[in-house]
Design an enzyme around this catalytic site. Sequence first.
Site, mmCIF file in Angstrom:
data_model
loop_
_atom_site.group_PDB
_atom_site.id
_atom_site.type_symbol
_atom_site.label_atom_id
_atom_site.label_comp_id
_atom_site.label_asym_id
_atom_site.label_seq_id
_atom_site.Cartn_x
_atom_site.Cartn_y
_atom_site.Cartn_z
ATOM 1 N N ARG A 163 36.524 -21.362 1.939
ATOM 2 C CA ARG A 163 35.077 -21.175 1.737
ATOM 3 C C ARG A 163 34.575 -21.942 0.505
ATOM 4 O O ARG A 163 33.732 -21.465 -0.249
ATOM 5 C CB ARG A 163 34.751 -19.676 1.562
ATOM 6 C CG ARG A 163 34.931 -18.844 2.806
ATOM 7 C CD ARG A 163 33.948 -19.263 3.895
ATOM 8 N NE ARG A 163 33.967 -18.338 5.018
ATOM 9 C CZ ARG A 163 34.844 -18.377 6.011
ATOM 10 N NH1 ARG A 163 35.771 -19.316 6.028
ATOM 11 N NH2 ARG A 163 34.776 -17.508 6.999
ATOM 12 N N SER A 238 29.831 -12.677 6.846
ATOM 13 C CA SER A 238 30.629 -12.019 5.811
ATOM 14 C C SER A 238 29.873 -12.086 4.490
ATOM 15 O O SER A 238 29.431 -13.156 4.080
ATOM 16 C CB SER A 238 31.971 -12.725 5.634
ATOM 17 O OG SER A 238 32.713 -12.667 6.811
ATOM 18 N N GLU A 334 29.683 -14.039 -0.920
ATOM 19 C CA GLU A 334 29.826 -15.345 -0.265
ATOM 20 C C GLU A 334 28.501 -16.119 -0.207
ATOM 21 O O GLU A 334 28.492 -17.323 -0.420
ATOM 22 C CB GLU A 334 30.391 -15.142 1.142
ATOM 23 C CG GLU A 334 30.931 -16.414 1.735
ATOM 24 C CD GLU A 334 31.255 -16.297 3.207
ATOM 25 O OE1 GLU A 334 30.368 -15.950 3.997
ATOM 26 O OE2 GLU A 334 32.399 -16.595 3.559
HETATM 27 N N1 EPU Z 1 39.061 -4.977 8.814
HETATM 28 C C1 EPU Z 1 38.968 -3.609 8.626
HETATM 29 N N2 EPU Z 1 37.732 -3.038 8.559
HETATM 30 C C2 EPU Z 1 36.617 -3.756 8.648
HETATM 31 C C3 EPU Z 1 36.678 -5.154 8.818
HETATM 32 C C4 EPU Z 1 37.930 -5.752 8.903
HETATM 33 O O1 EPU Z 1 39.978 -2.936 8.543
HETATM 34 O O2 EPU Z 1 35.535 -3.143 8.600
HETATM 35 C C5 EPU Z 1 40.363 -5.594 8.984
HETATM 36 C C6 EPU Z 1 40.566 -6.058 10.426
HETATM 37 O O3 EPU Z 1 41.057 -5.033 11.226
HETATM 38 C C7 EPU Z 1 41.544 -7.184 10.284
HETATM 39 C C8 EPU Z 1 41.159 -7.786 8.926
HETATM 40 O O4 EPU Z 1 40.433 -6.784 8.217
HETATM 41 O O5 EPU Z 1 42.862 -6.720 10.217
HETATM 42 C C9 EPU Z 1 40.344 -9.057 9.064
HETATM 43 O O6 EPU Z 1 39.157 -8.788 9.810
HETATM 44 P P1 EPU Z 1 38.435 -9.884 10.750
HETATM 45 O O7 EPU Z 1 39.423 -10.498 11.683
HETATM 46 O O8 EPU Z 1 37.233 -9.268 11.322
HETATM 47 O O9 EPU Z 1 38.054 -11.054 9.749
HETATM 48 P P2 EPU Z 1 37.483 -11.035 8.253
HETATM 49 O O10 EPU Z 1 38.588 -11.401 7.315
HETATM 50 O O11 EPU Z 1 36.760 -9.782 7.972
HETATM 51 C C10 EPU Z 1 36.966 -13.595 8.297
HETATM 52 C C11 EPU Z 1 35.824 -14.495 7.980
HETATM 53 C C12 EPU Z 1 34.784 -14.456 9.094
HETATM 54 C C13 EPU Z 1 35.470 -14.883 10.393
HETATM 55 C C14 EPU Z 1 36.644 -13.939 10.662
HETATM 56 C C15 EPU Z 1 37.453 -14.347 11.873
HETATM 57 C C16 EPU Z 1 35.653 -14.556 5.544
HETATM 58 C C17 EPU Z 1 34.871 -14.133 4.328
HETATM 59 N N3 EPU Z 1 35.210 -14.093 6.721
HETATM 60 O O12 EPU Z 1 36.448 -12.258 8.323
HETATM 61 O O13 EPU Z 1 33.769 -15.400 8.783
HETATM 62 O O14 EPU Z 1 34.576 -14.866 11.491
HETATM 63 O O15 EPU Z 1 37.559 -13.964 9.535
HETATM 64 O O16 EPU Z 1 38.228 -15.461 11.583
HETATM 65 O O17 EPU Z 1 36.628 -15.300 5.401
HETATM 66 C C18 EPU Z 1 31.708 -15.532 7.625
HETATM 67 O O18 EPU Z 1 32.289 -16.184 6.759
HETATM 68 O O19 EPU Z 1 30.464 -15.303 7.560
HETATM 69 C C19 EPU Z 1 32.452 -15.000 8.749
HETATM 70 C C20 EPU Z 1 31.908 -14.199 9.667
#
Ligand code: EPU
Length: 339
Positions: A163, A238, A334
Site C-alpha cells: 500500500r 479498508s 489507509e
Molecule cells: N478478519 C476478521 N474479522 C474481520 C475482518 C477480517 O477476523 O472483521 C480476518 C479474516 O477472517 C481473514 C483476515 O482477517 O482471516 C483477512 O481478512 P480479508 O481477507 O477480508 O482481508 P483484509 O486483510 O481485511 C485486505 C486488503 C483489502 C483486500 C483484501 C483481500 C488491506 C488494508 N486490505 O483486507 O483491500 O480486498 O485483503 O485481499 O490490505 C482496501 O485496501 O481498501 C481493500 C479492500
Amino acid sequence: MNFQQNVSLKALNTLGLEVQAALFYEWRDPVVLSDLLNAAAACNKVHWLGGGSNTVFLRDFDGLVIHIATRGIQHRFTGEHTVLVTAAAGEVWHDFVQHTLANGWYGLENLSLIPGTVGAAPIQNIGAYGVEVRERIHRVFGVDTVSRQPFTLDQEACRFGYRDSIFKSEAARHYVITAVEFALDTEFTPRTAYGDLAQHAAQLAHGETISARHVADAVIAIRRSKLPDPHQLGNVGSFFHNPILPASLAKVLLQQYPDAPHYPQIDGRIKLAAGWLIEQAGLKGARAGGMAVHEQQALVLVNRGDATAQDVLDLTAHIQKTVRNRFGIMLQPEPLFID
Ligand code: EPU
C-alpha cells in the site's frame, strides 16, 4: 479556464461526506493540461481528485479541486504473450479491468471491483486476493505540477511497497499521474492461493478449466459478500493498513493468540490482519455519530447516511486507542485525509 464555484463533492467521495469545493474543474481533455497547470498555479490550494475512494475530506475545500476524468485505452503487442496496455488516469479501475479481460489480456482479474481510477492505482499500490498492481505496472506517466514538466517512471522507480509507492512520498508530493502502462499476458495463469478464492472459482467453472472470467467473478462475489457498495453505504474500503511487525514482536502476540491470521513477508516481518484485531477488540458495529464499523468486515468503516468528518475522526481515534490498549499495536489509517 472556466472553474465552477461552490461545487458539492458528496458524489465524488465514496465516503459520501457533504463537503464543497470553492473552485472545481472537471478535467476531461488531455490537451488542456498545460493551460490547466498554469491556471492552477494561481490558486492558493489545489487538490487533484480521482475516484475519491481513498479520500476523506475533513472540511470544505478552500481551493481548487480538479477531478481527473480523462479517458482512453491503447495497446500494443510486444511479444508472443505480452501486451502493453496504457490507460488514461481517469478511467474507472473496475471497468478498465473488465475491458482487459474482454480482450483476452490477463493479470488484473484478482483486482476486479476495487473502487477508484486507473491513475490512483499506483499511488497506494492497490492489492487484493494475493495480487498487487505493481506486478503489472510497466510505466507511470505524469506531470510535476510545480516544474510543469512531464515524467515517466518505470516500475523500479515507483518504489512500490505494501500500500505504498514513491507517489506517497514528500519527493513526489507535486506529481500528478496522467496515465499508466500495464504489462499483461495473452495467456492466462490463475493466481488463486488467497483464502478460499480457488474454491469459489472452481464452483463457478462447473468442472471446466478455470478461466480469468471465473476468477474475476469469484473475486467480485467475495467482495460483494464482505465489502459494502459505496453507492449504498459510504466507505473507503479498508480504513487501516494491515500492520507489519518485526518477527520478534509478532511471535509474542501469536503465542497469546495462536489463531490470529498472519502473513510472513519476504523480509522476515509478519503482517497481521487489522480487521481481526478490530473484531477481537470488540469493535464490530461500534459507532461514532453517523460512522460505524461494518458488521461484515471490521476493517471497513461505513457512513450510515449523515456522518460528518468529525465522526470519522472520532471513530478512527476510538479504534486506534482500543486496539492499542488490547494488543499494543497502533493502526495507521489507509485513506488520505484532506484538510
Ligand atoms: N478478519 C476478521 N474479522 C474481520 C475482518 C477480517 O477476523 O472483521 C480476518 C479474516 O477472517 C481473514 C483476515 O482477517 O482471516 C483477512 O481478512 P480479508 O481477507 O477480508 O482481508 P483484509 O486483510 O481485511 C485486505 C486488503 C483489502 C483486500 C483484501 C483481500 C488491506 C488494508 N486490505 O483486507 O483491500 O480486498 O485483503 O485481499 O490490505 C482496501 O485496501 O481498501 C481493500 C479492500
